[in-house]
Design an enzyme around this catalytic site. Structure first.
Site, PDB file in Angstrom:
ATOM      1  N   CYS A 121      -5.570   3.318 -23.060  1.00 41.90           N
ATOM      2  CA  CYS A 121      -5.167   4.465 -22.254  1.00 41.90           C
ATOM      3  C   CYS A 121      -3.649   4.505 -22.107  1.00 41.90           C
ATOM      4  O   CYS A 121      -2.967   4.840 -23.061  1.00 41.90           O
ATOM      5  CB  CYS A 121      -5.908   4.458 -20.922  1.00 41.90           C
ATOM      6  SG  CYS A 121      -6.047   6.107 -20.236  1.00 41.90           S
ATOM      7  N   ILE A 129     -17.163  -3.637  12.190  1.00 47.86           N
ATOM      8  CA  ILE A 129     -17.524  -2.366  12.830  1.00 47.86           C
ATOM      9  C   ILE A 129     -17.947  -1.364  11.763  1.00 47.86           C
ATOM     10  O   ILE A 129     -18.921  -0.642  11.898  1.00 47.86           O
ATOM     11  CB  ILE A 129     -16.311  -1.809  13.618  1.00 47.86           C
ATOM     12  CG1 ILE A 129     -16.021  -2.716  14.803  1.00 47.86           C
ATOM     13  CG2 ILE A 129     -16.567  -0.374  14.081  1.00 47.86           C
ATOM     14  CD1 ILE A 129     -14.794  -2.321  15.591  1.00 47.86           C
ATOM     15  N   GLU A 130     -17.212  -1.360  10.650  1.00 54.51           N
ATOM     16  CA  GLU A 130     -17.425  -0.344   9.607  1.00 54.51           C
ATOM     17  C   GLU A 130     -18.830  -0.307   9.048  1.00 54.51           C
ATOM     18  O   GLU A 130     -19.349   0.741   8.717  1.00 54.51           O
ATOM     19  CB  GLU A 130     -16.465  -0.578   8.425  1.00 54.51           C
ATOM     20  CG  GLU A 130     -15.060  -0.126   8.646  1.00 54.51           C
ATOM     21  CD  GLU A 130     -14.195  -1.230   9.222  1.00 54.51           C
ATOM     22  OE1 GLU A 130     -14.766  -2.252   9.670  1.00 54.51           O
ATOM     23  OE2 GLU A 130     -12.968  -1.067   9.239  1.00 54.51           O
ATOM     24  N   HIS A 137     -11.326   3.939 -22.378  1.00 51.77           N
ATOM     25  CA  HIS A 137     -11.393   2.552 -21.894  1.00 51.77           C
ATOM     26  C   HIS A 137     -12.610   1.846 -22.495  1.00 51.77           C
ATOM     27  O   HIS A 137     -13.690   1.890 -21.901  1.00 51.77           O
ATOM     28  CB  HIS A 137     -11.528   2.537 -20.368  1.00 51.77           C
ATOM     29  CG  HIS A 137     -10.302   2.966 -19.645  1.00 51.77           C
ATOM     30  ND1 HIS A 137      -9.356   2.082 -19.191  1.00 51.77           N
ATOM     31  CD2 HIS A 137      -9.851   4.194 -19.303  1.00 51.77           C
ATOM     32  CE1 HIS A 137      -8.379   2.735 -18.592  1.00 51.77           C
ATOM     33  NE2 HIS A 137      -8.652   4.034 -18.650  1.00 51.77           N
ATOM     34  N   GLU A 146     -13.351  -1.162 -22.481  1.00 56.39           N
ATOM     35  CA  GLU A 146     -13.812  -2.322 -21.704  1.00 56.39           C
ATOM     36  C   GLU A 146     -15.017  -2.011 -20.830  1.00 56.39           C
ATOM     37  O   GLU A 146     -15.810  -2.894 -20.518  1.00 56.39           O
ATOM     38  CB  GLU A 146     -12.664  -2.897 -20.859  1.00 56.39           C
ATOM     39  CG  GLU A 146     -12.180  -2.054 -19.683  1.00 56.39           C
ATOM     40  CD  GLU A 146     -11.085  -1.059 -20.048  1.00 56.39           C
ATOM     41  OE1 GLU A 146     -11.054  -0.618 -21.205  1.00 56.39           O
ATOM     42  OE2 GLU A 146     -10.288  -0.700 -19.166  1.00 56.39           O
ATOM     43  N   LEU A 156     -17.774 -13.649  -1.429  1.00 60.29           N
ATOM     44  CA  LEU A 156     -18.703 -14.747  -1.720  1.00 60.29           C
ATOM     45  C   LEU A 156     -19.467 -14.496  -3.015  1.00 60.29           C
ATOM     46  O   LEU A 156     -20.233 -15.342  -3.464  1.00 60.29           O
ATOM     47  CB  LEU A 156     -19.705 -14.914  -0.573  1.00 60.29           C
ATOM     48  CG  LEU A 156     -19.152 -15.474   0.730  1.00 60.29           C
ATOM     49  CD1 LEU A 156     -20.268 -15.601   1.766  1.00 60.29           C
ATOM     50  CD2 LEU A 156     -18.512 -16.842   0.500  1.00 60.29           C
TER      51      LEU A 156
HETATM   52  N1  GLN Z   1      -1.561   7.556 -16.592  1.00 59.58           N
HETATM   53  C1  GLN Z   1      -2.119   7.884 -17.857  1.00 59.58           C
HETATM   54  C2  GLN Z   1      -2.838   9.234 -17.855  1.00 59.58           C
HETATM   55  O1  GLN Z   1      -3.139   9.754 -16.825  1.00 59.58           O
HETATM   56  C3  GLN Z   1      -3.053   6.787 -18.335  1.00 59.58           C
HETATM   57  C4  GLN Z   1      -4.251   6.625 -17.489  1.00 59.58           C
HETATM   58  C5  GLN Z   1      -4.960   5.315 -17.715  1.00 59.58           C
HETATM   59  O2  GLN Z   1      -4.406   4.386 -18.271  1.00 59.58           O
HETATM   60  N2  GLN Z   1      -6.180   5.214 -17.246  1.00 59.58           N
HETATM   61  O3  GLN Z   1      -3.132   9.785 -18.888  1.00 59.58           O
END
Ligand code: GLN
Length: 563
Positions: free
Chosen positions: A381, A149-150, A518, A520, A16
């Site tokens: 990555c 329940i959890e 990453h 993002e 929601l």
């Molecule tokens: N599998 C790759 C690694 O372990 C990339 C990991 C990912 O994209 N977060 O390096």
């Protein structure tokens, strides 16, 4: 002032938007000059979501301090604009793990260890630990739905906290669904009544009811809900469906929710400054351009798997006054035969992170297409690692180049298993305990990256060193660096000790960049991430050159955010 606690529970059904409601309330209270902290309690037995399949659970959000957490923490960071950490997410598994460890250590002095009081006490101390800076308000979101329940131990713990902390310091908000039956033109309050009753049977009386509904609830309906649910007549609010998730804070403000919260908790709240949020929503409704970006990945069926990525692209679009329309392409279905058909109309290609060898060939095809056709490309990555493999195979003509993740015995491991790295948080060298290719330690959380001058990376960030978040086991093999560089791949970001490659890019391409981290996770709607911003800008240039304009339907269905 003592920290006041707001507990948010959910009823009737899941999904929601409890996380968004919690984050939005936090944003509104912050806009009123209060300090806010926020926490998610997840009722599953996994110690953290790190090991969970993104197909089932959605994205794993990584914090600065390297915690693998629920994706709601991503919303919290984006809405509160403050970093989350280990203490902002607890699962039942983590709670039980701690109780069982204490039991093994003999901390309970031979007593019988029980859900009440031992597990509930552990939950209570986890909840209290989140307000370590004596914030004015702590918002605690309880995952799951009342009646599961959890979640019972969590609900029992938050029930007790009202008497522990004092009535005036605790508020319960219950989010429910109020269905609108289109055919009959009727709004149904019964599920809400039942859900509030269920909550009451556990001993919790909701103070505020937040009703997710397709349409606005009029005062008559609100009064009816208030009467049956035993709350103040002005304590029922509509959480109406909105086009973009970034409209939620202003929508709740218009309903008066934050004001009621402030009154009930006697918070010293100022009038809110909502300029930034208003500006954001204005920009969401006034795009000048549009681009179509393809996300070529494995988890495309569940968009939740790429939540932060999606948001980072929306943010980048906002800064460029560009509506970013995403097409998710399953890399497992991408072949040489359908490649052109699937990719010829996109203005930019993004290959996200991931694990395992499934769908890799499709990703390599998409990357080659981007490289050879000057399509802006961002690899994250695993996406960056694939860009390295593609370059090795097709530019360096190193036929058997691969990552050890996909082929442990590969002849040319251009991507290989990291055996050690410098952990600046503990100021020590981290060594992988076992050299197994599966499981084992990952390099997690924020690490510094030094940028090379006169590169696209440096152009984007405009500072010599950045901190970015990681979640990986494999890395670029520096043994091959000279070969890559000789053919035009630039290693534009490295760890300060120069042992790890953090960013790669291509010299002779409008915009082709891969990051081992990453980006993002650090994008914010008010401050888009520089790499996403420049990637979308490059895609926009491509779109402006007249490549496949968007259809009206595309523009409408993909408003720029999903709830
Ligand atoms: N599998 C790759 C690694 O372990 C990339 C990991 C990912 O994209 N977060 O390096």
């Amino acid at each position: 002032m003592k920290t006041k606690f707001i507990f948010i529970t959910g009823g009737v059904l899941s999904s929601l938007g409890k996380g968004l409601a919690a984050a939005s309330i936090g944003a509104l209270l912050k806009a009123r000059g209060l300090s806010v902290t926020i926490q998610k309690l997840d009722p599953y037995i996994n110690v953290d979501p790190g090991t969970m399949n993104p197909f089932q659970h959605g994205e794993v959000f990584v914090t600065e301090d390297g915690a693998e957490t629920d994706l709601d923490l991503g919303h919290y960071e984006r809405y509160l604009d403050q970093p989350m950490s280990q203490i902002n997410n607890f699962t039942s598994g983590r709670i039980y793990y701690s109780v069982i460890s204490k039991e093994r250590r003999g901390d309970y002095l031979g007593g019988t260890v029980q859900v009440i009081p031992h597990v509930t006490d552990e939950i209570k101390s986890a909840v209290l630990s989140v307000a370590q800076n004596q914030e004015d308000v702590a918002i605690i979101e309880i995952g799951g739905t009342v009646g599961d329940i959890e979640s019972l131990p969590f609900l029992e713990a938050i029930r007790q906290l009202r008497s522990d902390l004092g009535k005036e310091n605790v508020l319960y908000i219950h989010l429910t669904l109020v269905p609108y039956i289109k055919a009959a033109g009727e709004i149904k309050t019964k599920p809400t009544q039942h859900s509030v009753k269920e909550l009451r049977s556990i001993g919790i009386q909701a103070d505020i009811i937040l009703c997710r509904c397709e349409v606005d609830l009029d005062q008559e309906i609100k009064s009816k809900i208030a009467l049956f649910c035993n709350v103040d007549p002005d304590a029922v609010f509509t959480a109406k469906d909105v086009q973009s998730i970034y409209e939620v804070p202003l929508m709740l403000y218009d309903e008066g929710l934050d004001q009621k919260v402030a009154i009930l908790l006697k918070l010293p709240a100022k009038n809110p400054n909502l300029q930034a949020w208003k500006g954001l929503v204005h920009r969401l409704h006034h795009f000048k351009n549009q681009v179509r970006i393809a996300i070529v990945g494995k988890y495309v069926n569940l968009k939740e798997s790429y939540k932060s990525l999606h948001e980072a692209l929306v943010h980048a679009g906002l800064e460029n006054e560009t509506q970013v329309v995403l097409t998710y392409i399953n890399s497992q279905e991408l072949t040489e035969h359908n490649l052109l058909k699937k990719l010829e109309s996109v203005h930019g290609i993004l290959v996200p992170g991931g694990f395992g060898s499934r769908g890799i060939e499709g990703k390599l095809l998409a990357i080659r297409y981007a490289r050879e056709n000057s399509i802006p490309f961002l690899g994250i990555c695993l996406g960056m690692q694939c860009a390295v493999i593609e370059f090795a195979r097709n530019v360096l003509i190193m036929e058997n180049a691969d990552s050890q993740e996909f082929d442990p015995d590969v002849l040319n491991p251009v991507i290989y298993l990291m055996t050690e790295w410098y952990d600046f948080r503990n100021q020590s060298v981290q060594k992988r305990e076992t050299c197994s290719h599966k499981g084992g330690t990952m390099r997690l959380g924020a690490y510094p990256c030094v940028l090379k001058p006169e590169t696209k990376a440096m152009q984007a960030y405009n500072i010599p060193q950045v901190m970015e978040r990681h979640r990986h086991r494999y890395e670029f093999n520096l043994k091959y660096a000279a070969e890559f560089e000789a053919k035009g791949m630039v290693l534009s970001g490295k760890s300060p000790d120069e042992k790890l490659v953090e960013i790669i890019e291509l010299k002779d391409h409008p915009w082709f960049l891969g990051s081992q981290f990453h980006p993002e996770f650090k994008s914010n709607p008010m401050r888009p991430h520089p790499l996403f911003r420049d990637f979308v800008r490059a895609a926009e240039k491509n779109a402006a050159s007249g490549v496949s304009p968007l259809t009206e339907q595309e523009v409408e269905t993909e408003f720029g955010g999903t709830a």
